[in-house]
Design a protein around this motif. Structure first.
Motif, PDB file in Angstrom:
ATOM      1  N   GLN A  79      22.912  37.734   6.156  1.00 43.09           N
ATOM      2  CA  GLN A  79      24.081  37.205   6.865  1.00 43.09           C
ATOM      3  C   GLN A  79      23.874  37.273   8.368  1.00 43.09           C
ATOM      4  OE1 GLN A  79      27.275  39.263   4.148  1.00 43.09           O
ATOM      5  NE2 GLN A  79      27.990  37.192   4.622  1.00 43.09           N
ATOM      6  N   GLY A 145      31.567  34.931  12.029  1.00 44.64           N
ATOM      7  CA  GLY A 145      31.516  33.515  11.727  1.00 44.64           C
ATOM      8  C   GLY A 145      32.762  32.801  12.200  1.00 44.64           C
ATOM      9  N   GLN A 156      28.211  30.797  13.916  1.00 42.89           N
ATOM     10  CA  GLN A 156      28.250  32.258  13.941  1.00 42.89           C
ATOM     11  C   GLN A 156      27.766  32.725  15.303  1.00 42.89           C
ATOM     12  OE1 GLN A 156      27.822  34.694  10.365  1.00 42.89           O
ATOM     13  NE2 GLN A 156      25.857  35.356  11.188  1.00 42.89           N
ATOM     14  N   ASP A 286      29.163  28.987   3.834  1.00 38.91           N
ATOM     15  CA  ASP A 286      30.261  29.753   4.417  1.00 38.91           C
ATOM     16  C   ASP A 286      31.569  29.387   3.736  1.00 38.91           C
ATOM     17  OD1 ASP A 286      31.430  31.400   6.755  1.00 38.91           O
ATOM     18  OD2 ASP A 286      32.544  29.523   6.879  1.00 38.91           O
ATOM     19  N   LYS A 317      31.092  36.588   7.464  1.00 39.37           N
ATOM     20  CA  LYS A 317      29.878  36.009   8.030  1.00 39.37           C
ATOM     21  C   LYS A 317      29.334  34.951   7.078  1.00 39.37           C
ATOM     22  CE  LYS A 317      28.563  40.476  10.064  1.00 39.37           C
ATOM     23  NZ  LYS A 317      29.596  41.245   9.358  1.00 39.37           N
TER      24      LYS A 317
END
Length: 358
Positions: A79, A145, A156, A286, A317
């Motif tokens: 991540q 994010g 992000q 995401d 994230k």
């Protein structure tokens, strides 16, 4: 001799913001992906509020693509990774409104504008405050994010700031205060339940990806909040109001058509690979509110899917993924990618990539 190749990294498919994926993934131990043979997996149809979302796969039945069922490969994810500031600001918008507004070139060039982190705090409180947020104690840095509510962009960044809670604690609030509104320099503001903003550890941010924020609008302070649509990421904050309302405002959620966003960070234009070469595909996925549970791939038009678990992924994230496989037969291929979340939702919009093997 068989070799290992990576498809050239670029911006492909829907609007994508990603950088550093290869370096971030290099030290991970891949897991062997297992194929899901169901043509219509659970979660292909799901409910989201008043919406019924039916995921649709690309139909390659009449195309000349080589179809390969149940493709196995090596999968890895993390991540990590950040979106470069020029892409982040230009795609997500201006400081005077929110992340999903018009471009903000004044934020890209650190040589323009000034760094101004003063904010007025007012509302249902016994005395208003005016303070420089950057001078408060409790500075935090976090990878976070951000995602548009009604569009494809996602990104992000590593942001540095002070928790909103630090400012709220300084205010001598009257009883019953339940709403917070951060106003930009143009007077625009999005009300939020105060409890929600505090639970999500909202940050008043003055640095993004190592760059001190500057603006020509008189303020360069920003509000960032995990697992919250970018509409609330107000910029150029000049005032924060803490008020007592008859009822808490509702928190806006992402449009169901833009849940489980997935992008492929490869560009195979003009690239051909030898039969047997190890080819690495990369991208990000995401979702706001529910962790990504798996990233899935199909090389036969969606008839079969290879499901790769993302155990331990969190919702604050993106999931930065890579999938490595090879093909023995020459021809034109199409990969389709989608994501699945912990609450069973499947990407309403898939991503695809065309490539050739010689």
């Amino acid at each position: 001799m068989k070799t290992s190749q990576k498809v050239l990294s670029s911006v492909a498919g829907s609007m994508l913001l990603v950088s550093g994926a290869g370096a971030a993934l290099a030290n991970l131990q891949p897991n062997v992906a297992q194929a899901d043979e169901s043509a219509e997996p659970a979660g292909a149809v799901h409910e989201a509020g008043d919406y019924t979302i039916r995921s649709a796969w690309l139909d390659a039945a009449e195309s000349d693509y080589v179809r390969v069922a149940n493709v196995e490969g090596s999968f890895a994810f993390n991540q990590l990774g950040t979106t470069p500031n020029d892409e982040l600001f230009n795609v997500f918008g201006t400081a005077v409104l929110s992340m999903c507004s018009k471009p903000a070139p004044e934020l890209v060039d650190a040589g323009e504008g000034t760094a101004n982190f003063y904010v007025n705090v007012s509302g249902n409180m016994r005395q208003s405050l005016s303070l420089d947020v950057s001078e408060l104690d409790g500075e935090q840095g976090v990878l976070m994010g951000c995602s548009c509510m009604t569009g494809s962009p996602l990104g992000q960044a590593y942001v540095v700031g002070v928790p909103l809670a630090s400012v709220v604690e300084m205010a001598d609030l009257e009883d019953g205060v339940n709403t917070i509104t951060a106003y930009g320099a143009d007077g625009f503001g999005q009300p939020l339940p105060l409890r929600y903003a505090l639970e999500k550890n909202a940050l008043l941010v003055y640095q993004v990806n190592g760059q001190e924020l500057r603006s020509e609008a008189g303020s360069s302070l920003q509000l960032w909040m995990p697992e919250t649509v970018a509409n609330y990421f107000t910029r150029n904050i000049v005032e924060i109001q803490l008020t007592r309302e008859d009822s808490e405002p509702e928190v806006q959620q992402v449009d169901p058509c833009y849940r489980n966003k997935i992008n492929i960070a490869n560009d195979a234009d003009g690239c051909r690979f030898a039969a047997g070469d190890q080819i690495t595909f990369e991208g990000v996925a995401d979702d706001l509110g529910s962790p990504i549970e798996a990233v899935e791939f199909s090389f036969d038009g969606g008839s079969t899917w290879t499901s790769c678990a993302t155990d331990g992924a969190t919702a604050d994230k993106w999931v930065n993924w890579s999938f490595t496989t090879s093909f023995e037969d020459a021809g034109d291929y199409r990969m389709i990618a989608r994501a699945k979340t912990a609450d069973g939702a499947v990407s309403p919009l898939t991503a695809s990539l065309d490539f050739s093997v010689q």
